[in-house]
Write a protein that holds these residues in place. Structure first.
Motif, mmCIF file in Angstrom:
data_model
loop_
_atom_site.group_PDB
_atom_site.id
_atom_site.type_symbol
_atom_site.label_atom_id
_atom_site.label_comp_id
_atom_site.label_asym_id
_atom_site.label_seq_id
_atom_site.Cartn_x
_atom_site.Cartn_y
_atom_site.Cartn_z
ATOM 1 N N ASP A 63 -9.055 -3.547 3.971
ATOM 2 C CA ASP A 63 -9.605 -4.736 4.610
ATOM 3 C C ASP A 63 -9.642 -5.861 3.582
ATOM 4 O O ASP A 63 -10.081 -5.653 2.446
ATOM 5 C CB ASP A 63 -11.024 -4.480 5.118
ATOM 6 C CG ASP A 63 -11.060 -3.701 6.415
ATOM 7 O OD1 ASP A 63 -10.099 -2.966 6.697
ATOM 8 O OD2 ASP A 63 -12.064 -3.819 7.134
ATOM 9 N N LYS A 116 -1.990 -0.668 4.747
ATOM 10 C CA LYS A 116 -2.727 -0.060 5.862
ATOM 11 C C LYS A 116 -3.948 0.678 5.315
ATOM 12 O O LYS A 116 -3.869 1.389 4.317
ATOM 13 C CB LYS A 116 -1.841 0.917 6.631
ATOM 14 C CG LYS A 116 -2.540 1.521 7.835
ATOM 15 C CD LYS A 116 -1.626 2.434 8.621
ATOM 16 C CE LYS A 116 -2.368 2.961 9.841
ATOM 17 N NZ LYS A 116 -1.478 3.773 10.671
ATOM 18 N N PRO A 121 -8.855 -6.146 8.560
ATOM 19 C CA PRO A 121 -8.175 -4.874 8.348
ATOM 20 C C PRO A 121 -6.670 -4.979 8.569
ATOM 21 O O PRO A 121 -6.201 -5.815 9.331
ATOM 22 C CB PRO A 121 -8.811 -3.952 9.394
ATOM 23 C CG PRO A 121 -9.280 -4.862 10.478
ATOM 24 C CD PRO A 121 -9.645 -6.158 9.804
ATOM 25 N N HIS A 123 -10.971 0.363 4.268
ATOM 26 C CA HIS A 123 -11.567 0.089 5.578
ATOM 27 C C HIS A 123 -12.866 0.857 5.801
ATOM 28 O O HIS A 123 -13.818 0.332 6.382
ATOM 29 C CB HIS A 123 -10.566 0.397 6.696
ATOM 30 C CG HIS A 123 -11.097 0.107 8.067
ATOM 31 N ND1 HIS A 123 -11.343 -1.184 8.505
ATOM 32 C CD2 HIS A 123 -11.461 0.938 9.080
ATOM 33 C CE1 HIS A 123 -11.826 -1.134 9.739
ATOM 34 N NE2 HIS A 123 -11.902 0.135 10.109
ATOM 35 N N GLU A 154 -3.940 -2.638 10.071
ATOM 36 C CA GLU A 154 -3.923 -1.425 10.889
ATOM 37 C C GLU A 154 -2.530 -0.904 11.179
ATOM 38 O O GLU A 154 -2.371 0.251 11.528
ATOM 39 C CB GLU A 154 -4.680 -1.681 12.199
ATOM 40 C CG GLU A 154 -6.147 -1.989 11.966
ATOM 41 C CD GLU A 154 -6.912 -2.314 13.233
ATOM 42 O OE1 GLU A 154 -6.286 -2.468 14.313
ATOM 43 O OE2 GLU A 154 -8.142 -2.438 13.141
ATOM 44 N N ARG A 155 -1.512 -1.740 11.040
ATOM 45 C CA ARG A 155 -0.157 -1.259 11.363
ATOM 46 C C ARG A 155 0.483 -0.602 10.149
ATOM 47 O O ARG A 155 -0.040 -0.665 9.044
ATOM 48 C CB ARG A 155 0.693 -2.367 11.957
ATOM 49 C CG ARG A 155 0.993 -3.517 11.063
ATOM 50 C CD ARG A 155 2.016 -4.454 11.708
ATOM 51 N NE ARG A 155 1.399 -5.625 12.263
ATOM 52 C CZ ARG A 155 1.888 -6.842 12.091
ATOM 53 N NH1 ARG A 155 3.005 -7.038 11.420
ATOM 54 N NH2 ARG A 155 1.278 -7.874 12.612
#
Length: 189
Positions: free
Chosen positions: A116, A113, A105, A69, A107-108
């Motif tokens: 991207d 995690k 992305p 990311h 994100e969780r």
């Protein structure tokens, strides 16, 4: 008759360059295109048959890879981006005008995690890592591909050098299983 799998597969896989250090993804808009800078080489590039990924017109598969990311920066016209499905694991940011998914992305809490998902064929530059396998191949049936075409599609993927899987490749499946085992306590964290 050959299937239209994806332009970057049908016309031969792109060639990776050791000097590729990243580049700029550009949407399809001819006026005020969205541009996203990617730092470094991409990883786990593959053909994807899922129904969520953006695909070029007429293509059965998408080509999708990951990058950390922190290597993703929207540089132009980010105001045109909108998350396709806020409830999805991959938060695909698409151009609201042309529909191209520019980056997505995770994100969780998930094994992916911090990564991207991107569509490397949108790079202005050459030299990115080519697809190395095909994932979620059976899922193309969900998008309307006649099941009778699947043997030919799998054969065409193999001929292109892409092993077809109906999930992810073994390396990524091991990453997912390891994450789950650590989370459940079956393996030490």
């Amino acid at each position: 008759m050959a299937e239209k799998l994806h332009p970057k597969i049908d016309h031969g896989l792109p060639k990776e360059s050791a000097s590729f250090s990243g580049g700029t993804l550009v949407c399809l808009c001819t006026s005020k295109p969205v541009k996203v800078k990617i730092k470094g080489q991409i990883a786990h590039n593959h053909a994807c048959g899922c129904t969520k990924c953006w695909k070029p017109d007429g293509a059965i598969f998408s080509v999708v890879a990951v990058t950390p990311h922190e290597n993703v920066t929207v540089t132009e016209n980010g105001d045109k981006l909108k998350v396709v499905d806020p409830s999805a694991l991959i938060l695909r940011h698409a151009c609201t005008q042309c529909g191209v998914h520019m980056y997505g992305p995770v994100e969780r809490d998930h094994a992916f995690k911090g990564l991207d998902f991107i569509h490397p064929e949108r790079f202005e530059e050459d030299g990115w890592s080519p697809p190395g396998f095909a994932a979620f191949v059976s899922s193309v049936i969900e998008s309307g591909v006649d099941p009778g075409r699947m043997a030919g599609i799998r054969a065409q993927l193999k001929a292109a050098g892409l092993e077809p899987y109906d999930c992810l490749n073994p390396v990524l499946m091991d990453v997912l299983a390891t994450f789950a085992a650590k989370k459940s306590g079956a393996l030490p964290a």
